[in-house]
Design a protein around this motif. Structure first.
Motif, mmCIF file in Angstrom:
data_model
loop_
_atom_site.group_PDB
_atom_site.id
_atom_site.type_symbol
_atom_site.label_atom_id
_atom_site.label_comp_id
_atom_site.label_asym_id
_atom_site.label_seq_id
_atom_site.Cartn_x
_atom_site.Cartn_y
_atom_site.Cartn_z
ATOM 1 N N TYR A 1 0.831 -1.218 0.000
ATOM 2 C CA TYR A 1 0.000 0.000 0.000
ATOM 3 C C TYR A 1 0.859 1.258 0.000
ATOM 4 O O TYR A 1 1.851 1.355 0.720
ATOM 5 C CB TYR A 1 -0.920 0.023 1.229
ATOM 6 N N ARG B 1 -2.544 10.092 -3.100
ATOM 7 C CA ARG B 1 -3.473 11.177 -3.443
ATOM 8 C C ARG B 1 -2.744 12.482 -3.785
ATOM 9 O O ARG B 1 -3.181 13.227 -4.652
ATOM 10 C CB ARG B 1 -4.444 11.413 -2.297
ATOM 11 N N ALA C 1 -8.766 -4.448 -1.144
ATOM 12 C CA ALA C 1 -9.411 -3.213 -1.599
ATOM 13 C C ALA C 1 -10.030 -2.453 -0.430
ATOM 14 O O ALA C 1 -9.927 -1.227 -0.350
ATOM 15 C CB ALA C 1 -10.463 -3.527 -2.654
ATOM 16 N N ALA C 2 -10.660 -3.180 0.498
ATOM 17 C CA ALA C 2 -11.258 -2.538 1.672
ATOM 18 C C ALA C 2 -10.184 -1.894 2.545
ATOM 19 O O ALA C 2 -10.343 -0.760 3.007
ATOM 20 C CB ALA C 2 -12.062 -3.556 2.473
ATOM 21 N N TYR D 1 -7.236 -0.832 1.612
ATOM 22 C CA TYR D 1 -6.691 0.332 0.895
ATOM 23 C C TYR D 1 -7.646 1.526 1.024
ATOM 24 O O TYR D 1 -7.217 2.658 1.233
ATOM 25 C CB TYR D 1 -6.474 0.004 -0.581
ATOM 26 N N GLN D 2 -8.952 1.268 0.887
ATOM 27 C CA GLN D 2 -9.915 2.361 0.981
ATOM 28 C C GLN D 2 -9.898 2.988 2.375
ATOM 29 O O GLN D 2 -9.883 4.212 2.510
ATOM 30 C CB GLN D 2 -11.320 1.877 0.646
ATOM 31 N N ASP E 1 -6.759 5.026 2.773
ATOM 32 C CA ASP E 1 -6.858 6.296 2.050
ATOM 33 C C ASP E 1 -7.710 7.300 2.823
ATOM 34 O O ASP E 1 -7.365 8.484 2.911
ATOM 35 C CB ASP E 1 -7.446 6.090 0.654
ATOM 36 N N LEU E 2 -8.819 6.846 3.392
ATOM 37 C CA LEU E 2 -9.672 7.737 4.184
ATOM 38 C C LEU E 2 -8.927 8.269 5.407
ATOM 39 O O LEU E 2 -8.975 9.464 5.707
ATOM 40 C CB LEU E 2 -10.948 7.008 4.628
ATOM 41 N N ALA F 1 -18.121 8.878 0.835
ATOM 42 C CA ALA F 1 -17.476 7.565 0.711
ATOM 43 C C ALA F 1 -18.432 6.457 1.127
ATOM 44 O O ALA F 1 -18.485 5.391 0.499
ATOM 45 C CB ALA F 1 -16.201 7.519 1.546
ATOM 46 N N THR G 1 -21.050 6.111 -1.676
ATOM 47 C CA THR G 1 -20.476 5.389 -2.820
ATOM 48 C C THR G 1 -20.420 3.891 -2.543
ATOM 49 O O THR G 1 -20.732 3.073 -3.418
ATOM 50 C CB THR G 1 -19.062 5.938 -3.132
ATOM 51 N N LEU G 2 -20.025 3.523 -1.336
ATOM 52 C CA LEU G 2 -19.987 2.111 -0.950
ATOM 53 C C LEU G 2 -21.387 1.498 -1.012
ATOM 54 O O LEU G 2 -21.568 0.388 -1.513
ATOM 55 C CB LEU G 2 -19.397 1.976 0.459
#
Length: 173
Positions: A50, A54, A80-81, A83-84, A87-88, A104, A107-108
């Motif tokens: 990771y 951004r 993926a979870a 990483y998300q 990022d948050l 966010a 979107t989820l």
């Protein structure tokens, strides 16, 4: 078995530092004789690879672990979870306020066909969420409560409650 592998549960972290320590390239692991789960190793590798990109491009690409399709499928959603969430968490509060965090969640919900509800500002008082309103009103951005609901009616409930703090003075005096 190498000394650095104490038990099978450590497979997740056994190789997690390698994606940024090894030269760029594709690597395969021959785990014969090791008490490591291929999925745990692959997820650990993915977590170690990771990079928060951004605002700045990474200095280099992480090394890649070659895994079979079944292992890749098994860990894809978990990676993926993670990483998300990273990022948050890594996004500074000036760019990750209540509206962005709620976005966010929205979107989820849209991605997975879930229901989404949101209370903003004084709507929190009308819906009997006075504490969320009281804490959030100290910011110049309206406080929010985001709710994501997914599943079949009548199924057992699993409720996760999280607090996304986007504004906190940390005891400013």
């Amino acid at each position: 078995r190498p000394a650095w592998v104490r038990d099978a549960n450590e497979g997740l972290f056994a190789l997690a530092s390698l994606p940024v320590r090894l030269p760029e390239g594709r690597y395969a692991l021959d785990a014969r004789g090791l008490a490591l789960d291929a999925g745990d190793v692959a997820l650990g590798w993915a977590l170690g690879a990771y990079q928060f990109t951004r605002y700045k491009k990474p200095a280099r690409k992480p090394a890649q672990l070659v895994v079979d399709d079944a292992v890749a499928t098994r860990i894809e959603a978990l990676g993926a979870a993670a990483y998300q969430v990273r990022d948050l968490v890594n996004t500074p509060t000036e760019d990750m306020g209540p509206a962005e965090l709620a976005g966010a969640v929205r979107t989820l919900a849209e991605r997975h066909g879930a229901q989404y509800r949101e209370w903003v500002g004084d709507d929190l008082l009308a819906a009997n969420f006075p504490t969320i309103h009281a804490v959030g009103r100290a910011s110049h951005r309206a406080p929010r409560l985001a709710e994501l609901t997914w599943g079949t009616a009548g199924a057992p409930h699993l409720v996760l409650v999280g607090k996304g703090v986007c504004f906190d003075t940390g005891g400013l005096d």
